[in-house]
Design a protein around this motif. Structure first.
Motif, short mmCIF file in Angstrom:
data_model
loop_
_atom_site.label_atom_id
_atom_site.label_comp_id
_atom_site.label_asym_id
_atom_site.label_seq_id
_atom_site.Cartn_x
_atom_site.Cartn_y
_atom_site.Cartn_z
N VAL A 3 6.84 -4.62 6.08
CA VAL A 3 6.56 -3.54 5.13
C VAL A 3 5.06 -3.44 4.81
N ALA A 4 4.36 -4.56 4.85
CA ALA A 4 2.95 -4.58 4.43
C ALA A 4 2.02 -3.82 5.36
N THR A 5 2.49 -3.43 6.53
CA THR A 5 1.63 -2.67 7.44
C THR A 5 1.60 -1.18 7.10
N ALA A 6 2.53 -0.71 6.29
CA ALA A 6 2.59 0.72 5.96
C ALA A 6 1.30 1.24 5.31
N PRO A 7 0.69 0.52 4.37
CA PRO A 7 -0.54 1.05 3.76
C PRO A 7 -1.71 1.18 4.74
N HIS A 8 -1.65 0.49 5.87
CA HIS A 8 -2.74 0.59 6.86
C HIS A 8 -2.89 2.03 7.33
N ARG A 9 -1.77 2.73 7.43
CA ARG A 9 -1.81 4.12 7.89
C ARG A 9 -2.23 5.09 6.77
N LEU A 10 -2.12 4.63 5.50
CA LEU A 10 -2.37 5.52 4.37
C LEU A 10 -3.74 5.34 3.74
N PHE A 11 -4.28 4.11 3.80
CA PHE A 11 -5.51 3.79 3.10
C PHE A 11 -6.59 3.32 4.06
N ASN A 12 -7.79 3.30 3.56
CA ASN A 12 -8.91 2.68 4.27
C ASN A 12 -8.77 1.16 4.07
N ALA A 13 -8.65 0.43 5.16
CA ALA A 13 -8.44 -1.02 5.08
C ALA A 13 -9.62 -1.75 4.46
N GLU A 14 -10.77 -1.13 4.44
CA GLU A 14 -11.95 -1.78 3.89
C GLU A 14 -12.01 -1.69 2.37
N SER A 15 -11.09 -0.97 1.76
CA SER A 15 -11.12 -0.72 0.33
C SER A 15 -10.45 -1.85 -0.45
N ILE A 16 -11.11 -2.32 -1.49
CA ILE A 16 -10.53 -3.33 -2.36
C ILE A 16 -9.34 -2.75 -3.13
N LEU A 17 -9.42 -1.45 -3.45
CA LEU A 17 -8.31 -0.79 -4.14
C LEU A 17 -7.06 -0.78 -3.27
N ALA A 18 -7.23 -0.55 -1.97
CA ALA A 18 -6.10 -0.58 -1.05
C ALA A 18 -5.47 -1.97 -1.02
N SER A 19 -6.29 -3.00 -1.07
CA SER A 19 -5.73 -4.35 -1.06
C SER A 19 -4.98 -4.65 -2.35
N ILE A 20 -5.49 -4.18 -3.47
CA ILE A 20 -4.80 -4.39 -4.75
C ILE A 20 -3.46 -3.67 -4.75
N LEU A 21 -3.46 -2.42 -4.30
CA LEU A 21 -2.21 -1.66 -4.25
C LEU A 21 -1.21 -2.28 -3.27
N SER A 22 -1.70 -2.70 -2.12
CA SER A 22 -0.84 -3.32 -1.11
C SER A 22 -0.26 -4.63 -1.62
N LEU A 23 -1.09 -5.43 -2.25
CA LEU A 23 -0.61 -6.71 -2.77
C LEU A 23 0.38 -6.51 -3.91
N THR A 24 0.14 -5.53 -4.74
CA THR A 24 1.07 -5.24 -5.83
C THR A 24 2.43 -4.83 -5.26
N GLY A 25 2.42 -3.97 -4.26
CA GLY A 25 3.68 -3.58 -3.62
C GLY A 25 4.36 -4.75 -2.94
N ALA A 26 3.58 -5.57 -2.24
CA ALA A 26 4.16 -6.74 -1.56
C ALA A 26 4.74 -7.73 -2.56
N PHE A 27 4.07 -7.91 -3.69
CA PHE A 27 4.57 -8.83 -4.70
C PHE A 27 5.88 -8.30 -5.31
N ALA A 28 5.94 -6.99 -5.56
CA ALA A 28 7.17 -6.41 -6.09
C ALA A 28 8.31 -6.56 -5.09
N ILE A 29 8.02 -6.34 -3.82
CA ILE A 29 9.04 -6.52 -2.78
C ILE A 29 9.46 -7.98 -2.71
N TYR A 30 8.51 -8.90 -2.84
CA TYR A 30 8.84 -10.33 -2.83
C TYR A 30 9.83 -10.67 -3.95
N VAL A 31 9.56 -10.17 -5.15
CA VAL A 31 10.44 -10.47 -6.29
C VAL A 31 11.84 -9.90 -6.05
#
Length: 177
Positions: free
Chosen positions: A92-120
């Motif tokens: 699932v964590a590869t989905a944001p790669h197509r939506l966001f700029n991978a170099e963005s810290i905001l993209a990493s925060i959003l991706s990690l938040t989604g991954a953490f929610a999925i983990y829970v």
């Protein structure tokens, strides 16, 4: 023949990285807990690699084997419990790669938040099937919110490191091509 050697090198680098991340979590002499909460560095690792590369097969591989090593190291969960969770997160964590700029810290925060929610959610689902109510309560007594905040803080520290490693790997790939 050249392609096979690249895959073999990538396999051993991935194996080393997975072992290093999991050992960081479980080695007795390195204490990275804060108020009894340990950050999920494997989740950060898988999420950032998936965000930068966008390769779901690679992320699935990292998630499965990282989770499997965690299952071996923890000894408290059934074999394959974490492997299944991190495998799905790797996918699932590869989905944001197509939506966001991978170099963005905001993209990493959003991706990690989604991954953490999925983990829970996955932990709840798999835990309902494989863990006792006491084990489930033990996980959720350890404040999930504090774990998320600590994991996010660690990811902000690790983001520049992962970005520079990814840029180096990308330049090596372009040089080899």
């Amino acid at each position: 023949m050249h392609g096979e050697s690249v895959l073999i090198k990538k396999f051993f680098v991935d194996l080393f990285l997975i072992l290093a991340v999991v050992m960081l979590l479980y080695v007795r002499y390195i204490n990275i807990t804060l108020y009894g909460v340990r950050p999920d560095i494997l989740l950060v690792f898988i999420t950032l690699i998936a965000l930068f590369e966008g390769d779901s097969l690679h992320s699935i591989f990292l998630g499965f084997f990282g989770g499997l090593v965690m299952d071996f190291m923890s000894g408290s969960t059934p074999l394959g419990f974490n492997a299944g969770i991190y495998l799905l997160i790797g996918y699932v964590a590869t989905a944001p790669h197509r939506l966001f700029n991978a170099e963005s810290i905001l993209a990493s925060i959003l991706s990690l938040t989604g991954a953490f929610a999925i983990y829970v959610v996955l932990y709840l689902g798999f835990g309902y099937l494989f863990l006792s109510p006491e084990e489930m309560q033990g996980y959720f007594n350890m404040s999930v919110v504090y774990k998320y905040i600590y994991t996010l803080a660690i990811s902000l520290i690790l983001f520049p490191f992962f970005r520079s490693v990814y840029q180096f790997i990308s330049s090596v790939k372009k040089h080899d091509a």
